[in-house]
Design an enzyme around this catalytic site. Structure first.
Site, PDB file in Angstrom:
ATOM      1  N   HIS A 314       1.933  -3.936  13.750  1.00  0.00           N
ATOM      2  CA  HIS A 314       0.476  -3.865  13.915  1.00  0.00           C
ATOM      3  C   HIS A 314      -0.239  -4.926  13.097  1.00  0.00           C
ATOM      4  O   HIS A 314       0.327  -5.536  12.186  1.00  0.00           O
ATOM      5  CB  HIS A 314      -0.038  -2.470  13.539  1.00  0.00           C
ATOM      6  N   CYS A 333       6.084   0.604   8.506  1.00  0.00           N
ATOM      7  CA  CYS A 333       5.639  -0.220   9.634  1.00  0.00           C
ATOM      8  C   CYS A 333       5.629  -1.690   9.234  1.00  0.00           C
ATOM      9  O   CYS A 333       5.739  -2.040   8.061  1.00  0.00           O
ATOM     10  CB  CYS A 333       4.249   0.217  10.087  1.00  0.00           C
TER      11      CYS A 333
END
Length: 415
Positions: A314, A333
């Site tokens: 992301h 992440c």
């Protein structure tokens, strides 16, 4: 200027080759070079620093062979006694300074092939030393500022035999991934905190990344990217609710409001913070959702791939983290610098009408939009701490998750 004698960190230094061989090589050099005097020069342009990046991907089918060649050279360095160390302590050194430690630095850089032996052993930090140190820093994933600070000294002082073990461990990893990876794929190298978008055997783009902390590691896995979420909501994982959100709410009761995070029960009813006992784990029973916007933890786009770890790639509002040398800050992440370039490349492979201007336009609206890729893209989250390229340039990164067992702590190195 004289063509570089040694590929960075990949060739046996003349100092370790024996007096007769060194003398012969130096005579040959002097016969073939133009007039260049190794004096205390400070006028070499930094543009002369050779780029250590290759257009070939890290997971190239040939990389294992390049590592094998590097292993051969590093074995000779180790057999010759390795390289010396640079004294710790004292002020940081940079171009223009004189210090006895510069002599140690020169020896060290000559030994690894970053500085030509012709540069000599002066105690002056001249432009040749500056260029060589920057090359060393680039090869080791450090900020290439030409300053011999604490982090650079630490990297310089890792013994040659440890670097040799790193190469041997990573050659095994490379051999295990020597099959066909796809015409187009994305590779995340966790220790390097870097992403490669690969197309037809060449790197289309590289992206600096931020990956998982030591206690919240980014998983090593193979998967497929199947969907993009523009202007996403962020649903806070239970692990982050417990480790981060509850402690922050105890410190500041307005934390949720300041960060546009709303609370819902699993029937979709919105709650307020006063309804939750923050001194317990009660908050983990609810869903916390951060609205899209400039402060959203996922930034402007989320990249989804199949996995059981609830992780994804992301964007991020914390752009300054990309400028750090040690980019291990996430909860697992992977944050992507210049994510718009990456998602445009992904979309154009399956949906040609998705241009960069369209990507920018969708993000500018601030409205949520989900896009399924017409064809999934292979994704490899890998752990590579040492590799080499066709030019003989050898790269090293810190074994951040201690998977190499470089110092023999007992556990076997894990792939």
């Amino acid at each position: 200027m004289l063509k570089r004698l040694l590929a960075f960190g990949c060739a046996m230094p003349l100092l370790a080759a024996g007096p007769a061989l060194a003398q012969s090589a130096l005579q040959s050099l002097q016969q073939n070079r133009q007039k260049v005097e190794w004096v205390d020069n400070f006028d070499i342009a930094t543009e002369n620093i050779t780029e250590v990046k290759s257009s070939a991907p890290t997971l190239s089918p040939q990389t294992a062979d390049y590592i094998a060649a590097a292993i051969n050279r590093y074995q000779r360095i180790v057999q010759a006694g390795g390289w010396g160390t640079v004294s710790t302590g004292g002020k940081a050194l940079r171009i223009g300074m004189k210090d006895p430690r510069v002599v140690e630095l020169r020896r060290r850089l000559i030994a690894s092939g970053d500085l030509e032996q012709q540069a000599g052993l002066s105690n002056t930090f001249d432009s040749y030393v500056d260029a060589a140190l920057r090359r060393f820093q680039l090869r080791h994933g450090l900020i290439h500022d030409g300053v011999m600070g604490e982090g650079t000294v630490t990297a310089l002082n890792i013994p040659a035999n440890v670097r040799l073990r790193q190469l041997e461990t990573n050659m095994i990893r490379m051999r295990s991934m020597s099959g066909f990876l796809g015409d187009r794929y994305v590779m995340v190298n966790i220790p390097a905190a870097e992403i490669e978008a690969v197309e037809n055997g060449m790197v289309r783009s590289r992206h600096t990344a931020v990956v998982g902390k030591i206690d919240r590691q980014t998983p090593i896995l193979n998967s497929k990217i199947y969907e993009l979420n523009f202007n996403p909501y962020w649903t806070v994982p239970v692990s982050i609710i417990r480790k981060d959100l509850i402690p922050k709410m105890k410190e500041d009761s307005e934390y949720l409001a300041k960060n546009n995070i709303r609370i819902f029960d699993w029937s979709g009813n919105e709650l307020n913070r006063q309804q939750i006992d923050w001194n317990t784990d009660e908050a983990t029973q609810y869903r916390f959702t951060q609205d899209p916007g400039s402060d959203n933890s996922l930034g402007s786009v989320r990249i989804n791939f199949h996995n059981k770890h609830q992780v994804y790639l992301h964007d991020t509002p914390s752009k300054t983290l990309f400028g750090e040398a040690n980019r291990f800050h996430s909860s697992g992440c992977v944050r992507v610098q210049n994510v718009r370039e990456l998602v445009t490349w992904m979309l154009q492979s399956t949906t040609p009408d998705w241009t960069r201007s369209r990507v920018d336009s969708v993000i500018r609206t601030g409205e949520r939009e989900d896009v399924k890729l017409k064809g999934s893209i292979p994704l490899y989250l890998t752990y590579v701490t040492a590799w080499a390229n066709a030019d003989g340039v050898v790269h090293f990164r810190d074994d951040i998750y201690n998977r190499d067992d470089l110092y023999g702590t007992g556990a076997q190195a894990r792939l």
